[in-house]
Design a protein around this motif. Structure first.
Motif, PDB file in Angstrom:
ATOM      1  N   ILE A 180       0.843  -1.202   0.000  1.00  0.00           N
ATOM      2  CA  ILE A 180       0.000   0.000   0.000  1.00  0.00           C
ATOM      3  C   ILE A 180       0.872   1.243   0.000  1.00  0.00           C
ATOM      4  O   ILE A 180       0.676   2.156  -0.785  1.00  0.00           O
ATOM      5  CB  ILE A 180      -0.975  -0.008   1.185  1.00  0.00           C
ATOM      6  N   GLY A 181       1.889   1.261   0.866  1.00  0.00           N
ATOM      7  CA  GLY A 181       2.794   2.413   0.907  1.00  0.00           C
ATOM      8  C   GLY A 181       3.571   2.576  -0.381  1.00  0.00           C
ATOM      9  O   GLY A 181       3.787   3.692  -0.851  1.00  0.00           O
ATOM     10  N   THR A 182       3.971   1.466  -0.968  1.00  0.00           N
ATOM     11  CA  THR A 182       4.715   1.524  -2.225  1.00  0.00           C
ATOM     12  C   THR A 182       3.841   2.104  -3.326  1.00  0.00           C
ATOM     13  O   THR A 182       4.292   2.919  -4.125  1.00  0.00           O
ATOM     14  CB  THR A 182       5.211   0.116  -2.615  1.00  0.00           C
ATOM     15  N   GLY A 183       2.578   1.701  -3.363  1.00  0.00           N
ATOM     16  CA  GLY A 183       1.652   2.233  -4.365  1.00  0.00           C
ATOM     17  C   GLY A 183       1.334   3.702  -4.146  1.00  0.00           C
ATOM     18  O   GLY A 183       1.229   4.474  -5.094  1.00  0.00           O
ATOM     19  N   ARG A 184       1.195   4.094  -2.901  1.00  0.00           N
ATOM     20  CA  ARG A 184       0.890   5.498  -2.593  1.00  0.00           C
ATOM     21  C   ARG A 184       2.026   6.424  -2.990  1.00  0.00           C
ATOM     22  O   ARG A 184       1.803   7.570  -3.349  1.00  0.00           O
ATOM     23  CB  ARG A 184       0.594   5.669  -1.104  1.00  0.00           C
ATOM     24  N   LYS A 185       3.253   5.933  -2.917  1.00  0.00           N
ATOM     25  CA  LYS A 185       4.403   6.778  -3.284  1.00  0.00           C
ATOM     26  C   LYS A 185       4.299   7.274  -4.722  1.00  0.00           C
ATOM     27  O   LYS A 185       4.734   8.361  -5.033  1.00  0.00           O
ATOM     28  CB  LYS A 185       5.700   6.004  -3.094  1.00  0.00           C
ATOM     29  N   SER A 186       3.698   6.469  -5.597  1.00  0.00           N
ATOM     30  CA  SER A 186       3.583   6.884  -6.993  1.00  0.00           C
ATOM     31  C   SER A 186       2.554   8.006  -7.164  1.00  0.00           C
ATOM     32  O   SER A 186       2.502   8.640  -8.210  1.00  0.00           O
ATOM     33  CB  SER A 186       3.221   5.694  -7.882  1.00  0.00           C
ATOM     34  N   LEU A 187       1.737   8.271  -6.156  1.00  0.00           N
ATOM     35  CA  LEU A 187       0.744   9.344  -6.223  1.00  0.00           C
ATOM     36  C   LEU A 187       1.269  10.657  -5.655  1.00  0.00           C
ATOM     37  O   LEU A 187       0.603  11.680  -5.757  1.00  0.00           O
ATOM     38  CB  LEU A 187      -0.521   8.925  -5.459  1.00  0.00           C
ATOM     39  N   GLU A 188       2.442  10.630  -5.036  1.00  0.00           N
ATOM     40  CA  GLU A 188       2.995  11.817  -4.406  1.00  0.00           C
ATOM     41  C   GLU A 188       3.893  12.582  -5.374  1.00  0.00           C
ATOM     42  O   GLU A 188       4.443  12.016  -6.311  1.00  0.00           O
ATOM     43  CB  GLU A 188       3.816  11.420  -3.183  1.00  0.00           C
ATOM     44  N   VAL A 189       4.047  13.867  -5.124  1.00  0.00           N
ATOM     45  CA  VAL A 189       4.951  14.713  -5.906  1.00  0.00           C
ATOM     46  C   VAL A 189       6.231  14.868  -5.111  1.00  0.00           C
ATOM     47  O   VAL A 189       6.210  15.230  -3.942  1.00  0.00           O
ATOM     48  CB  VAL A 189       4.317  16.097  -6.172  1.00  0.00           C
ATOM     49  N   ASP A 190       7.360  14.591  -5.740  1.00  0.00           N
ATOM     50  CA  ASP A 190       8.658  14.693  -5.078  1.00  0.00           C
ATOM     51  C   ASP A 190       9.204  16.110  -5.268  1.00  0.00           C
ATOM     52  O   ASP A 190       9.556  16.512  -6.374  1.00  0.00           O
ATOM     53  CB  ASP A 190       9.629  13.672  -5.674  1.00  0.00           C
ATOM     54  N   LEU A 191       9.264  16.883  -4.184  1.00  0.00           N
ATOM     55  CA  LEU A 191       9.757  18.260  -4.239  1.00  0.00           C
ATOM     56  C   LEU A 191      11.169  18.396  -3.681  1.00  0.00           C
ATOM     57  O   LEU A 191      11.638  19.504  -3.454  1.00  0.00           O
ATOM     58  CB  LEU A 191       8.798  19.180  -3.467  1.00  0.00           C
ATOM     59  N   GLU A 192      11.839  17.263  -3.473  1.00  0.00           N
ATOM     60  CA  GLU A 192      13.202  17.282  -2.913  1.00  0.00           C
ATOM     61  C   GLU A 192      14.149  18.138  -3.743  1.00  0.00           C
ATOM     62  O   GLU A 192      15.014  18.815  -3.218  1.00  0.00           O
ATOM     63  CB  GLU A 192      13.738  15.853  -2.814  1.00  0.00           C
ATOM     64  N   ALA A 193      13.998  18.109  -5.049  1.00  0.00           N
ATOM     65  CA  ALA A 193      14.942  18.819  -5.918  1.00  0.00           C
ATOM     66  C   ALA A 193      14.506  20.254  -6.219  1.00  0.00           C
ATOM     67  O   ALA A 193      15.176  20.965  -6.962  1.00  0.00           O
ATOM     68  CB  ALA A 193      15.107  18.047  -7.226  1.00  0.00           C
ATOM     69  N   ALA A 194      13.382  20.700  -5.651  1.00  0.00           N
ATOM     70  CA  ALA A 194      12.904  22.061  -5.913  1.00  0.00           C
ATOM     71  C   ALA A 194      13.892  23.075  -5.345  1.00  0.00           C
ATOM     72  O   ALA A 194      14.353  22.951  -4.216  1.00  0.00           O
ATOM     73  CB  ALA A 194      11.522  22.265  -5.300  1.00  0.00           C
ATOM     74  N   ALA A 195      14.215  24.105  -6.140  1.00  0.00           N
ATOM     75  CA  ALA A 195      15.178  25.129  -5.717  1.00  0.00           C
ATOM     76  C   ALA A 195      14.532  26.074  -4.707  1.00  0.00           C
ATOM     77  O   ALA A 195      13.385  26.482  -4.862  1.00  0.00           O
ATOM     78  CB  ALA A 195      15.661  25.920  -6.922  1.00  0.00           C
ATOM     79  N   LEU A 196      15.257  26.408  -3.655  1.00  0.00           N
ATOM     80  CA  LEU A 196      14.747  27.310  -2.644  1.00  0.00           C
ATOM     81  C   LEU A 196      14.597  28.733  -3.162  1.00  0.00           C
ATOM     82  O   LEU A 196      13.829  29.528  -2.633  1.00  0.00           O
ATOM     83  CB  LEU A 196      15.671  27.298  -1.410  1.00  0.00           C
ATOM     84  N   SER A 197      15.299  29.115  -4.199  1.00  0.00           N
ATOM     85  CA  SER A 197      15.229  30.475  -4.739  1.00  0.00           C
ATOM     86  C   SER A 197      13.887  30.738  -5.404  1.00  0.00           C
ATOM     87  O   SER A 197      13.585  31.877  -5.724  1.00  0.00           O
ATOM     88  CB  SER A 197      16.374  30.709  -5.726  1.00  0.00           C
TER      89      SER A 197
END
Length: 84
Positions: free
Chosen positions: A61-78
């Protein structure tokens, strides 16, 4: 003979979409419902057989839910909006 006979486990049957208590023979990567005489038997009663999993310890369930999330780790702080 190098194979193993898994006895009494619940095997997923694709044609019915359900689990069924079955014996399963495995030898050199090949699976069969027919166990030859003299195969090493392993009792897996009450356990499930999942074909195709390399690491069966995955919380599906957790593995499947991860595909529904948006990964913002690489978003620039600027790119933040000013507050206030």
């Amino acid at each position: 003979m190098n194979g193993y006979s898994l006895k009494g486990g619940f095997v997923y049957l694709e044609e019915t979409g359900a689990y069924s208590c079955k014996d399963l023979y495995i030898d050199s990567g090949e699976f069969s419902a027919d166990t030859p005489y003299g195969a090493q038997e392993i009792d897996i009663s009450g356990k499930f057989v999942y074909p195709g999993f390399v690491d069966s310890h995955a919380h599906l369930i957790g593995t499947g839910r991860k595909s529904l999330e948006v990964d913002l780790e690489a978003a620039a702080l600027s790119n933040r909006l000013p507050i206030g």
